[in-house]
Design an enzyme around this catalytic site. Structure first.
Site, PDB file in Angstrom:
ATOM      1  CD  GLU A 310      -2.616  -0.722   2.725  1.00  0.00           C
ATOM      2  OE1 GLU A 310      -3.559  -1.476   2.869  1.00  0.00           O
ATOM      3  OE2 GLU A 310      -2.039  -0.154   3.671  1.00  0.00           O
ATOM      4  N   PRO A 311       1.663   1.493  -1.004  1.00  0.00           N
ATOM      5  CG  PRO A 311       2.725   1.550  -3.069  1.00  0.00           C
ATOM      6  CD  PRO A 311       1.858   0.677  -2.206  1.00  0.00           C
ATOM      7  N   GLY A 312       2.102   5.019  -0.533  1.00  0.00           N
ATOM      8  CA  GLY A 312       1.543   6.342  -0.784  1.00  0.00           C
ATOM      9  C   GLY A 312       2.672   7.256  -1.231  1.00  0.00           C
ATOM     10  NE  ARG A 350       5.661  14.929   5.369  1.00  0.00           N
ATOM     11  CZ  ARG A 350       6.948  14.755   5.416  1.00  0.00           C
ATOM     12  NH1 ARG A 350       7.757  15.617   4.802  1.00  0.00           N
ATOM     13  NH2 ARG A 350       7.485  13.746   6.071  1.00  0.00           N
ATOM     14  CE1 TYR A 354       4.682  14.231  11.284  1.00  0.00           C
ATOM     15  CE2 TYR A 354       4.847  14.887   8.993  1.00  0.00           C
ATOM     16  CZ  TYR A 354       4.141  14.308  10.022  1.00  0.00           C
ATOM     17  OH  TYR A 354       2.897  13.808   9.777  1.00  0.00           O
ATOM     18  CB  CYS A 381      -0.314  34.959  12.464  1.00  0.00           C
ATOM     19  SG  CYS A 381      -0.925  36.100  11.237  1.00  0.00           S
TER      20      CYS A 381
END
Ligand code: LLP
Length: 451
Positions: A310-312, A350, A354, A381
Site C-alpha cells: 500500500e505505498p503512498g 510537514r 516534523y 501568523c
C-alpha cells in the site's frame, strides 16, 4: 511553536538545480536557466496560475505506478499494489490510479466519496481507519468496497451488523500490530506495540480476535493487514514484519484450521527529500518483501498468499513540487536569512510538524549555484511557520519563483485554510501542457459553508 535554531555551520553546496539528484521529478530539465517539468516552464506557469501552486509531473506519477506494478508482478505474480490516497488525493489522481490498474486505499468516507465520484471500481477499494464511523462503514459496505480492514472488536461487530442488514457478506482483513519498531519519526511509526492501530499480538489478543472474526456472521476473513510506519529506509523492518505475519497466519492455521489467503503488508517505503538521501529503490523493496514472504511460507509450508502493498509517499512525493513567489527577504546578521514565500504551513505542514527537510531552488535561476543558506518562511501568523529550514538557495530577490521539491505527498492532503489562506490549485504537467486538475480555492469557498 518556534523554529529550531539555525545551524550556523552549514555551508551552501553551490549546486545547481539539476545536481539535486533523486528529489527531482523525472522530466525536470533546465532550458535557458529556467526549470521545466513535463515540458512546462515553471516560472511562466507560476506567473500565469499564481502561487502557491502544487505542480505534478504526470509522467513521473505514472512511471512510479507502473514500476511498482511490474516490479512486484515479476517477483510475485499474485500481487496487487494499492495506492494510499491519504498521500495525495483528487479526482485526477484517482483516474490515473484506475488507468494504471492499481487498487485504492481510502481512510474514510471522504476519500471513498472522491473515488466513487469518478467511478473507481468499489471492488478495488480497501477501507482503512482505526475509528471508522458507523456511517462510513455503511457507505463502504453499500458501495461494495472490496475489503474493509477491521481495526477493533467494536468495528467487527458493526461491520457484521451492517452487512447483515443488507443481506451481504463483507470481505474483511484484520489489522495486526506486528510489534516491529520501524526506524522513522515516532509520529509516523505505527507497527510497534504502543499504537492505537489494529490488534496487538500480545497475550494472544489478535489470535482471539481472529477466532471471533472467523465465527462472526456476515463477514468473511479474507486475510490480514499490517503497516509498520512511513518514510522507512531500512528494509529489514519490512522483512521482519513479513515473517511475523506469516508465522501468525501459520499459527491461525494450526489453532483454527483456517488458511488465510491474503496478506497486505502496508506502505512505508521512504523517498529522497534531500540530495543526500539514498532510499532503497522499488526493486530493492520488492526483492526484500517478496523474498521474505516466500521464505517464511516455505519455512512454514504455507501456501503463498495474495500479496498486497500500500505505498503512498513513494508513488507521489517526488512527482510533486510546490511553487511560490518570494515576497520579502530579511537577513538577520548572525541569526539567519528569512526568505518569505506566499504560502507556508497551510500548504505544507510537514516542516512545522516534523522539521522535515526539503530541497529548494529558484525556478528562474535554475542554472545558478546555490550560494546562501536560507530559511524559507511562510506568511502565517506563527513563528514555527516554515517550508524549508536552513537549506542552500541561489541569490534570492523579491519576485523570484521558488520551487520546493518532493512535496507531492502529505502536503495537499494535509493543507489547511489557516489565516484564511485559500488552498493552492493543483496542475498536472505533461508534454508541454499544464492541466489544472484542482482549481485554486476562492475566498467565497472559504466561507461557503457558513449559515
Ligand atoms: N497504509 C496505511 C494503513 C497507512 O496508514 C499509510 C500511511 C500508508 C499505507 C501509506 O504509507 P506511505 O507509503 O505513504 O509511507 N503525514 C505523515 C505520514 C503519515 C502516514 C500515514 N499512513 C507524513 O507527512 O510524513
Amino acid at each position: 511553536m518556534s523554529l529550531p535554531a539555525s545551524d550556523r555551520t552549514k555551508q551552501p553546496d553551490g549546486r545547481t538545480t539539476m545536481e539535486l539528484g533523486a528529489v527531482l521529478p523525472r522530466t525536470a530539465e533546465v532550458r535557458d536557466g529556467r526549470l521545466f517539468v513535463g515540458g512546462v516552464d515553471l516560472t511562466e506557469l507560476a506567473r500565469e496560475q499564481g502561487t502557491a501552486l502544487y505542480a505534478f509531473d504526470e509522467e513521473h506519477l505514472r512511471h512510479q505506478m507502473q514500476t511498482y506494478k511490474q516490479t512486484f508482478a515479476e517477483r510475485y505474480p499474485n500481487s496487487d499494489i494499492i495506492y494510499a490516497s491519504k498521500a495525495f488525493l483528487n479526482k485526477a489522481v484517482v483516474r490515473i490510479v484506475a488507468e494504471e490498474g492499481l487498487c485504492l486505499d481510502v481512510s474514510g468516507g471522504g476519500e471513498l466519496a472522491c473515488a466513487r465520484s469518478v467511478g473507481f471500481p468499489a471492488s478495488r477499494v480497501f477501507v482503512h481507519g482505526n475509528n471508522k464511523t458507523p456511517r462510513e462503514l455503511e457507505e463502504a459496505i453499500s458501495a461494495g468496497a472490496g475489503r474493509i480492514v477491521v481495526d477493533s472488536r467494536e468495528e467487527l461487530a458493526r461491520v457484521s451488523r451492517i452487512a447483515g442488514e443488507r443481506g451481504l457478506v463483507q470481505e474483511v482483513y484484520l489489522r495486526i500490530t506486528p510489534g516491529v519498531e520501524a526506524d522513522t519519526h515516532e509520529y509516523i511509526r505505527t507497527g510497534c506495540e504502543d499504537s492505537k492501530f489494529g490488534f496487538t499480538m500480545k497475550d494472544d489478543f489478535a489470535l482471539h480476535a481472529v477466532k471471533d472474526a472467523l465465527n462472526t456472521p456476515n463477514v468473511h476473513l479474507a486475510g490480514l493487514h499490517c503497516h509498520i510506519g512511513s518514510q522507512i529506509f531500512k528494509l529489514d523492518s519490512f522483512a521482519e514484519a513479513a515473517h511475523v505475519m506469516v508465522e501468525f497466519m501459520d499459527r491461525i492455521r494450526q489453532e483454527y484450521d483456517a488458511t488465510l489467503k491474503e496478506l497486505d503488508l502496508g506502505g512505508g517505503l521512504g523517498i529522497a527529500y534531500t540530495a543526500e538521501d539514498q532510499p532503497p529503490t522499488i526493486q530493492e523493496f520488492a526483492d526484500v518483501l517478496c523474498s521474505a514472504v516466500k521464505d517464511a511460507c516455505t519455512e512454514k509450508d504455507y501456501p503463498l498468499p495474495r500479496l498486497l502493498v500500500e505505498p503512498g509517499r513513494s508513488l507521489v512525493a517526488n512527482a510533486g513540487v510546490t511553487l511560490y513567489t518570494v515576497g520579502t527577504i530579511k537577513d538577520l546578521p548572525g541569526i539567519r536569512t528569512f526568505v518569505a514565500v506566499d504560502g507556508g504551513m497551510s500548504d505544507n505542514i510537514r516542516t512545522a510538524l516534523y522539521h522535515a527537510d526539503y530541497e529548494p531552488t529558484l525556478a528562474n535561476k535554475a542554472d545558478q549555484p546555490r550560494t546562501q543558506i536560507v530559511t524559507l518562511c511562510g506568511k502565517h501568523c506563527e513563528s514555527g511557520d516554515a517550508v524549508v529550514l536552513d537549506m542552500p538557495l541561489q541569490d534570492a530577490e523579491v519576485g523570484d519563483i521558488v520551487c520546493v521539491f518532493g512535496t507531492g505527498a502529505y502536503n495537499q492532503t494535509m493543507a489547511s485554510n489557516y489565516n484564511g489562506q485559500p488552498r493552492p490549485a493543483v496542475v498536472f504537467l505533461r508534454d508541454g501542457e499544464a492541466r489544472v486538475v484542482t482549481r485554486r480555492e476562492a475566498y467565497e469557498d472559504l466561507y461557503a459553508r457558513d449559515v
